[in-house]
Scaffold this motif. Structure first.
Motif, PDB file in Angstrom:
ATOM      1  N   LEU A   3       8.162   5.322  15.893  1.00 17.17           N
ATOM      2  CA  LEU A   3       8.555   6.503  15.119  1.00 17.17           C
ATOM      3  C   LEU A   3       8.500   6.267  13.615  1.00 17.17           C
ATOM      4  CD1 LEU A   3      11.597   7.607  17.288  1.00 17.17           C
ATOM      5  CD2 LEU A   3       9.529   8.952  16.902  1.00 17.17           C
ATOM      6  N   ASN A   4       7.924   5.137  13.179  1.00 20.88           N
ATOM      7  CA  ASN A   4       7.906   4.840  11.738  1.00 20.88           C
ATOM      8  C   ASN A   4       6.639   4.066  11.382  1.00 20.88           C
ATOM      9  OD1 ASN A   4       9.999   3.010   9.368  1.00 20.88           O
ATOM     10  ND2 ASN A   4       8.750   4.817   9.069  1.00 20.88           N
ATOM     11  N   CYS A   5       5.491   4.777  11.421  1.00 18.82           N
ATOM     12  CA  CYS A   5       4.191   4.140  11.172  1.00 18.82           C
ATOM     13  C   CYS A   5       3.639   4.556   9.813  1.00 18.82           C
ATOM     14  CB  CYS A   5       3.206   4.520  12.266  1.00 18.82           C
ATOM     15  SG  CYS A   5       3.747   4.000  13.901  1.00 18.82           S
ATOM     16  N   HIS A   6       3.125   3.587   9.093  1.00 20.13           N
ATOM     17  CA  HIS A   6       2.593   3.822   7.740  1.00 20.13           C
ATOM     18  C   HIS A   6       1.088   3.596   7.702  1.00 20.13           C
ATOM     19  CE1 HIS A   6       6.843   2.255   6.786  1.00 20.13           C
ATOM     20  NE2 HIS A   6       6.857   3.574   6.651  1.00 20.13           N
ATOM     21  N   THR A   7       0.402   4.405   6.926  1.00 21.84           N
ATOM     22  CA  THR A   7      -1.012   4.164   6.617  1.00 21.84           C
ATOM     23  C   THR A   7      -1.122   3.843   5.138  1.00 21.84           C
ATOM     24  OG1 THR A   7      -1.574   6.427   5.946  1.00 21.84           O
ATOM     25  CG2 THR A   7      -1.587   5.945   8.317  1.00 21.84           C
ATOM     26  N   TYR A   8      -2.353   3.699   4.663  1.00 27.19           N
ATOM     27  CA  TYR A   8      -2.506   3.409   3.229  1.00 27.19           C
ATOM     28  C   TYR A   8      -2.239   4.632   2.343  1.00 27.19           C
ATOM     29  CZ  TYR A   8      -7.547   4.556   4.130  1.00 27.19           C
ATOM     30  OH  TYR A   8      -8.738   5.134   4.499  1.00 27.19           O
ATOM     31  N   TYR A   9      -1.873   5.763   2.968  1.00 30.40           N
ATOM     32  CA  TYR A   9      -1.401   6.898   2.163  1.00 30.40           C
ATOM     33  C   TYR A   9       0.073   6.744   1.776  1.00 30.40           C
ATOM     34  CZ  TYR A   9      -5.834   9.201   2.929  1.00 30.40           C
ATOM     35  OH  TYR A   9      -7.167   9.501   2.923  1.00 30.40           O
ATOM     36  N   SER A  10       0.737   5.723   2.326  1.00 30.39           N
ATOM     37  CA  SER A  10       1.985   5.251   1.716  1.00 30.39           C
ATOM     38  C   SER A  10       1.497   4.432   0.518  1.00 30.39           C
ATOM     39  CB  SER A  10       2.772   4.371   2.693  1.00 30.39           C
ATOM     40  OG  SER A  10       3.224   5.123   3.787  1.00 30.39           O
ATOM     41  N   LEU A  11       1.255   5.133  -0.580  1.00 33.54           N
ATOM     42  CA  LEU A  11       0.418   4.605  -1.653  1.00 33.54           C
ATOM     43  C   LEU A  11       0.944   3.299  -2.232  1.00 33.54           C
ATOM     44  CD1 LEU A  11      -0.378   7.967  -3.454  1.00 33.54           C
ATOM     45  CD2 LEU A  11      -1.819   6.717  -1.841  1.00 33.54           C
ATOM     46  N   TYR A  13       1.307   0.596  -0.784  1.00 37.27           N
ATOM     47  CA  TYR A  13       2.276   0.012   0.145  1.00 37.27           C
ATOM     48  C   TYR A  13       1.584  -0.254   1.489  1.00 37.27           C
ATOM     49  CZ  TYR A  13       6.851  -0.676   2.381  1.00 37.27           C
ATOM     50  OH  TYR A  13       7.947  -1.210   3.028  1.00 37.27           O
ATOM     51  N   GLY A  14       1.083   0.808   2.125  1.00 35.26           N
ATOM     52  CA  GLY A  14       0.375   0.662   3.399  1.00 35.26           C
ATOM     53  C   GLY A  14      -1.009   0.077   3.207  1.00 35.26           C
ATOM     54  N   THR A  15      -1.612  -0.399   4.330  1.00 32.16           N
ATOM     55  CA  THR A  15      -2.830  -1.197   4.181  1.00 32.16           C
ATOM     56  C   THR A  15      -3.996  -0.761   5.061  1.00 32.16           C
ATOM     57  OG1 THR A  15      -1.916  -2.751   5.810  1.00 32.16           O
ATOM     58  CG2 THR A  15      -1.563  -3.268   3.481  1.00 32.16           C
ATOM     59  N   PHE A  16      -3.837   0.293   5.880  1.00 34.90           N
ATOM     60  CA  PHE A  16      -4.972   0.712   6.701  1.00 34.90           C
ATOM     61  C   PHE A  16      -4.915   2.219   6.928  1.00 34.90           C
ATOM     62  CE2 PHE A  16      -1.685  -1.218   9.365  1.00 34.90           C
ATOM     63  CZ  PHE A  16      -1.331  -0.167  10.204  1.00 34.90           C
ATOM     64  N   HIS A 433     -10.902  -2.277  -1.665  1.00 35.21           N
ATOM     65  CA  HIS A 433     -11.920  -1.312  -2.089  1.00 35.21           C
ATOM     66  C   HIS A 433     -11.929  -0.089  -1.172  1.00 35.21           C
ATOM     67  CE1 HIS A 433     -16.026   0.411  -2.307  1.00 35.21           C
ATOM     68  NE2 HIS A 433     -15.894   0.141  -3.576  1.00 35.21           N
ATOM     69  N   GLY A 434     -11.874   1.094  -1.782  1.00 40.15           N
ATOM     70  CA  GLY A 434     -11.932   2.338  -1.027  1.00 40.15           C
ATOM     71  C   GLY A 434     -10.589   2.869  -0.589  1.00 40.15           C
ATOM     72  N   MET A 435      -9.527   2.074  -0.727  1.00 38.94           N
ATOM     73  CA  MET A 435      -8.195   2.587  -0.393  1.00 38.94           C
ATOM     74  C   MET A 435      -7.772   3.646  -1.408  1.00 38.94           C
ATOM     75  SD  MET A 435      -5.774  -0.589   0.716  1.00 38.94           S
ATOM     76  CE  MET A 435      -6.122  -1.636   2.116  1.00 38.94           C
ATOM     77  N   PRO A 436      -6.970   4.644  -0.982  1.00 41.45           N
ATOM     78  CA  PRO A 436      -6.500   5.637  -1.958  1.00 41.45           C
ATOM     79  C   PRO A 436      -5.584   4.988  -2.990  1.00 41.45           C
ATOM     80  CG  PRO A 436      -5.418   5.940   0.167  1.00 41.45           C
ATOM     81  CD  PRO A 436      -6.490   4.925   0.374  1.00 41.45           C
ATOM     82  N   ASN A 437      -5.790   5.349  -4.244  1.00 40.85           N
ATOM     83  CA  ASN A 437      -4.992   4.788  -5.345  1.00 40.85           C
ATOM     84  C   ASN A 437      -3.932   5.810  -5.784  1.00 40.85           C
ATOM     85  OD1 ASN A 437      -4.024   3.399  -7.536  1.00 40.85           O
ATOM     86  ND2 ASN A 437      -5.918   3.432  -8.711  1.00 40.85           N
ATOM     87  N   TYR A 438      -4.390   7.027  -6.073  1.00 38.73           N
ATOM     88  CA  TYR A 438      -3.434   8.079  -6.434  1.00 38.73           C
ATOM     89  C   TYR A 438      -4.063   9.444  -6.172  1.00 38.73           C
ATOM     90  CZ  TYR A 438      -6.152   8.227 -10.796  1.00 38.73           C
ATOM     91  OH  TYR A 438      -7.165   8.318 -11.710  1.00 38.73           O
ATOM     92  N   LEU A 439      -3.200  10.446  -6.052  1.00 38.24           N
ATOM     93  CA  LEU A 439      -3.655  11.814  -5.787  1.00 38.24           C
ATOM     94  C   LEU A 439      -4.064  12.486  -7.091  1.00 38.24           C
ATOM     95  CD1 LEU A 439      -3.825  14.025  -3.498  1.00 38.24           C
ATOM     96  CD2 LEU A 439      -1.644  14.847  -4.366  1.00 38.24           C
TER      97      LEU A 439
END
Length: 1011
Positions: A3-11, A13-16, A433-439
């Motif tokens: 119930l608490n999964c993070h992606t790299y959109y946890s800017l 912080y997350g890694t995939f 490389h290619g991970m989101p940095n900011y909106l």
């Protein structure tokens, strides 16, 4: 169970990605999963879209935190709960409020407080929707806690942030980047626990064997959650469904508007027009796009009332309905615009309308849209970590000195010579490389939705002050949200400012024409001749060296020719080699019949069987390869780069090939046609789009033809164009203007025209402070012209540094006093006078100073202008240390055709490109001594030997060649010419004497010409 999964959109912080999370879950036997990024919902829609492909039931939520400090996790029971979560998060983002430690009373949301937070807050009572979350690591502490008594409230809350050790290392680097600190100094409190990973379900069951009730509680909660968004092929648009309140009213109103537009657009209506209109209206109604058209009509109607200048383009420009509603100025009947590119029964998304406004008007239009409609947001887009940026960030995190970081960025260190730290920087650069940095904000996309925007995502509030979605245009289209493109374009600003100048200074002339009377412009021989001769400097889309070259090669002298040229210049056509083939077929009409496949020629007779426009992809796919229109549109969209996955595109490509083989086409022909299709890859224009560009070009050309100085001032005042401002100042001079440097009485911040006298703006003075300029203009407006230097200094507070800039540029020349003398006066005045910032009752008395006679040379003036303006107002050839040996120029190129020429040129622009083998070559555009333009090319051997070393005068020796009538010089050798030494830092008398003697020689015609 998770119930608490993070992606790299946890800017930072997350890694995939969300897809990698789903893959990880599948590998671990997980069948339902909650995505809860930290204060972010960017991945939610795509997570829901893709989850079924991994046999996973998706659940959505948000991990609410202040920085990295957890507060609680919100899990949406349903779509209404997701809306509540997005409303709550958006409010705190917009108002920059801290997330409270205790959640509000949600109606459709489960709230989970982390075990550690419950212990800290000593929260004892929990509502029905509130729970205590325990991770695997916290289980051993739970055994000894009083919280164990609340068995029905305890659930599993195992965070998932990492897959492996490498992810954890990447996380630490991201945290260090976020905190702008060395990795060695990164606080443990800023990092996640390394154990935030996913366990296989059997392992998880083993951990909780003594506390099965926790897993049962968790399962029960998850089973009670359900989220649904429609991503099916037949999904309905989620845009505002009606404009007036009902579909029937909308349909009647759309028909009424079309009927009102008919007499203006088609004074003589024929059956073909009515048939096309009937067909379009039928499909627009059937596809549910009526409100989309009416909203666009509403937007441009407001713009017309405000007298804002705009251009409508995109695939919607193929529509007669759009033409009748004044959304575009492109006549689809005249251009035979392909109906199926605009709309067909297979099309899910509405036609594309890009509406361009002046960059000064767009903010007003954006504000109008937000005020006019209820559920509105700007469309977001993500800026990702790119290699050079990541290297810089990681270099700082690892403590590398700037010099080493620069070398790594430039790739100047061989892999074998890297030390351990540098090797780590490059290793983790690949990972980040290619991970989101900011909106960020999409260039012009605005969403107007039926449901609240927060039904789909939370919104950010960027500096522009309008809510912005946390997802991009691709997923927006996937869920049925179609953007309205409201764009800013400086080309329109130039047209609008020209009209403003004419309305203010020449009202009679302004009343003579209608800038929207494109039909008259198309027939104007003066405009068409300008196009044919490529006399298009400053004009939208037709002024670049490449476009001027193409216009001459094609001998374009009609609007339709310009429409084609606007698309032929695009990389897709030129890359396939079909630009050259198009020119050959255009100049030799028999070549098309000889070389083009009959089917291709039948499909595209107007372009000689060559694919030029986006809709040609649809035509070829449909008629040549027998794909249905839906499949053909898949192919077209795949070329545009809007597809997230290329699986569907690959299927259509395979069918294209198979169908062609079944029709008996030769394999070589199939591959040639496919190569043409593939080369478009997002670069070709729709014909309606090209036509819209050509309309704007003709409007620009009309103003340049009949009001050249006003137009050139507008070009300068709106950021120039392809070239630097200096060149447009030169162009104004060539068009008959007398150019004046900035003047405190006659100049504004921007350039201003008085008859044929162009006064450069105070804004050109690089070092003049904005507030000083504003103060000057305000004082002049309130109390009139300045009568003298003393009057100026009496009326304004200004530093000696700032007044010196104005004096040195000769802004006080109306005083007819030498500027050296003025500088002395200013120094003495400001040193002796105490400034008081309040109105003066009496005119002050000034002490008279005795100042020796001083003078300025022309050379000194030129170099001062060069320093303060960035360019001098005299000819650059007058600044050469050695005068040119001859006056050979552009006018002589024909005489030297296929011969070698010796010519001097002042550099305007250089384009560096590479051959198909990767070797560098240059295309350069220059001004000759008469002020005319000529073009040069340096092929790889010469490009390897000679370099352009910044702006200045170059001497060329090369062969004059002609390609389809376009003359250029293939450079054999070049040499940059030295300017005379700046007299302000040298022996002034010697330099001035050389300069004045050169001027005298030029005036007397004593220039040696070498044959």
């Amino acid at each position: 169970m998770y119930l608490n999964c993070h992606t790299y959109y946890s800017l930072r912080y997350g890694t995939f990605s969300e897809l990698e999370l789903l893959q990880l879950a599948k590998e671990h036997g997980v069948t339902q999963l909650a995505l809860t990024d930290i204060n972010n919902t960017s991945a939610c829609l795509n997570f829901v879209r893709k989850a079924p492909e991994y046999d996973i039931r998706p659940i959505l939520g948000i991990d609410f935190r202040n920085g990295v400090e957890p507060c609680f996790v919100g899990i949406a029971k349903n779509n209404e709960g997701f809306l509540e979560l997005n409303d709550f998060l958006s409010e705190h983002i917009h108002q920059e409020k801290k997330i409270p430690e205790i959640a509000p009373k949600f109606e459709h949301v489960y709230v989970i407080y982390p075990f550690e937070k419950v212990l800290q807050n000593e929260k004892k009572s929990f509502d029905e929707h509130e729970f205590i979350g325990v991770s695997v690591n916290e289980l051993k502490r739970l055994r000894f806690s009083k919280l164990l008594q609340q068995r029905e409230k305890i659930i599993l809350l195992q965070p998932v942030t990492f897959r492996n050790k490498r992810d954890f290392n990447a996380h630490r680097l991201l945290r260090a980047i976020a905190k702008n600190t060395l990795l060695s100094k990164l606080s443990v409190t800023e990092q996640a626990d390394e154990d935030e990973k996913m366990y296989a379900i059997p392992n998880l069951a083993a951990h909780f064997s003594e506390h099965n009730f926790i897993l049962e509680n968790t399962q029960k909660l998850m089973n009670a959650c359900s989220i649904h968004f429609d991503f099916s092929a037949g999904r309905k648009p989620q845009n505002l469904s009606t404009y007036l309140g009902s579909k029937k009213e909308d349909e009647v109103f759309l028909e009424k508007l079309c009927q009102e537009g008919l007499p203006y657009r088609y004074p003589e209506v024929d059956k073909a027009v009515l048939n096309r209109l009937e067909k379009e209206l039928y499909l627009i109604k059937k596809m549910g796009f009526v409100s989309y058209f009416l909203i666009n009509w509403d937007i441009i109607s407001y713009a017309r009332k405000q007298k804002f200048f705009y251009v409508g383009r995109g695939s919607g420009a193929n529509s007669i309905v759009a033409y009748l509603l004044f959304i575009t100025d492109v006549d689809p009947m005249e251009l035979d615009l392909y109906f199926e590119r605009f709309i067909n029964l297979y099309r899910v998304n509405p036609p594309d309308f890009d509406i361009d406004f002046s960059h000064r008007d767009r903010p007003v239009m954006t504000e109008y849209i937000f005020n006019r409609f209820k559920n509105v947001a700007l469309l977001g887009t993500y800026v990702t970590f790119q290699s050079r940026g990541v290297i810089r960030e990681l270099g700082k995190v690892f403590g590398l000195p700037k010099d080493e970081i620069d070398l790594l960025c430039d790739g100047a260190i061989q892999a074998g010579r890297l030390d351990n730290i540098s090797a780590l920087v490059l290793k983790y650069t690949q990972l980040l490389h290619g991970m989101p940095n900011y909106l960020s904000i999409h260039a012009g996309g605005i969403l107007i939705t039926e449901k609240p925007i927060h039904w789909f995502s939370a919104t950010n509030m960027p500096p522009k002050g309008f809510p912005t979605t946390q997802f991009d245009m691709v997923i927006a289209e996937d869920v049925g949200l179609y953007k309205f493109d409201i764009l800013a374009q400086r080309g329109l600003s130039k047209i609008k400012e020209t009209l403003d100048i004419l309305e203010r200074d020449r009202p009679k002339e302004f009343a003579k024409f209608d800038i929207h009377d494109i039909k008259a412009f198309k027939k104007d021989p003066k405009i068409n001749n300008m196009v044919k001769m490529a006399q298009c400097m400053g004009c939208f889309y037709v002024e670049s060296p490449a476009m001027r070259m193409l216009l001459k090669k094609l001998e374009v002298d009609t609007y339709l020719g310009l429409v084609a040229a606007s698309s032929i210049i695009r990389p897709g056509v030129s890359k396939s080699g079909m630009m050259r083939e198009y020119i050959l077929r255009h100049r030799n009409k028999g070549r098309a019949e000889e070389l083009a496949h009959p089917v291709m020629l039948e499909i595209m007779p107007e372009t000689y069987g060559v694919m030029v426009y986006q809709e040609d992809v649809i035509k070829v796919a449909h008629h040549f390869a027998d794909l249905d229109l839906g499949e053909a549109d898949v192919l077209r969209r795949g070329m545009s780069g809007k597809f997230r996955s290329r699986e569907e595109f690959q299927k259509v490509q395979d069918k294209f090939m198979d169908n062609c083989r079944k029709k008996g086409y030769d394999e070589k022909l199939i591959n040639e046609v496919w190569d043409q299709v593939a080369s478009f890859a997002g670069y070709a224009f729709a014909k309606g789009h090209s036509a819209s560009y050509a309309v704007e070009s003709y409007q620009s050309l009309f103003l340049r033809a009949y009001y050249p100085l006003e137009y050139m001032v507008a070009v300068l005042n709106n950021g120039g164009g392809f070239y630097k401002p200096e060149f447009y100042v030169h162009e104004a001079r060539m068009l008959g203007a007398t150019i004046h440097p900035p003047c405190i009485n006659n100049s504004n911040a921007d350039n201003k025209i008085y008859g044929k006298h162009l006064y450069l703006g105070l804004g050109y003075l690089r070092e003049l402070e904005q507030r000083v300029m504003e103060r000057i203009l305000k004082e002049r407006t309130l109390n009139g012209y300045f009568m003298s230097l003393e009057d100026f200094l009496d009326r304004l507070i200004i530093s000696i540094e700032q007044i010196s800039i104005l004096i040195r540029i000769d802004a006080f020349r109306f005083t007819e006093t030498n500027k050296h003398e003025l500088l002395w006066k200013a120094h003495l005045f400001l040193n002796k006078t105490k400034k008081i910032d309040h109105p003066k009752l009496f005119t002050p008395r000034h002490q008279h100073f005795e100042i020796p006679s001083l003078y300025s040379t022309n050379l000194e003036v030129a170099f001062t202008q060069l320093e303060l303006l960035g360019f001098s107002l005299c000819s650059p050839f007058e600044l050469l240390a050695t005068p040119p040996l001859h006056t050979t120029g552009s006018k002589d190129l024909e005489l030297y055709l296929n011969k070698n020429i010796d010519i001097y040129g002042y550099l305007i622009t250089v384009k560096r490109t590479r051959t198909h083998t990767g070797k560098a070559m240059f295309f350069a555009t220059l001004l000759d001594q008469q002020g005319q333009v000529f073009d040069t090319v340096l092929f790889p051997p010469e490009a390897a030997r000679y370099m352009f070393r910044g702006r200045g005068v170059y001497r060329f020796y090369g062969k004059v060649v002609s390609e389809f009538g376009f003359l250029s010089i293939e450079v054999i050798k070049l040499q940059k010419q030295d300017f005379v030494q700046d007299p302000r830092y040298a022996d002034m008398k010697t330099s001035a004497k050389v300069f004045d003697q050169k001027k005298l020689n030029n005036q007397e015609g004593k220039i040696e010409v070498r044959e």
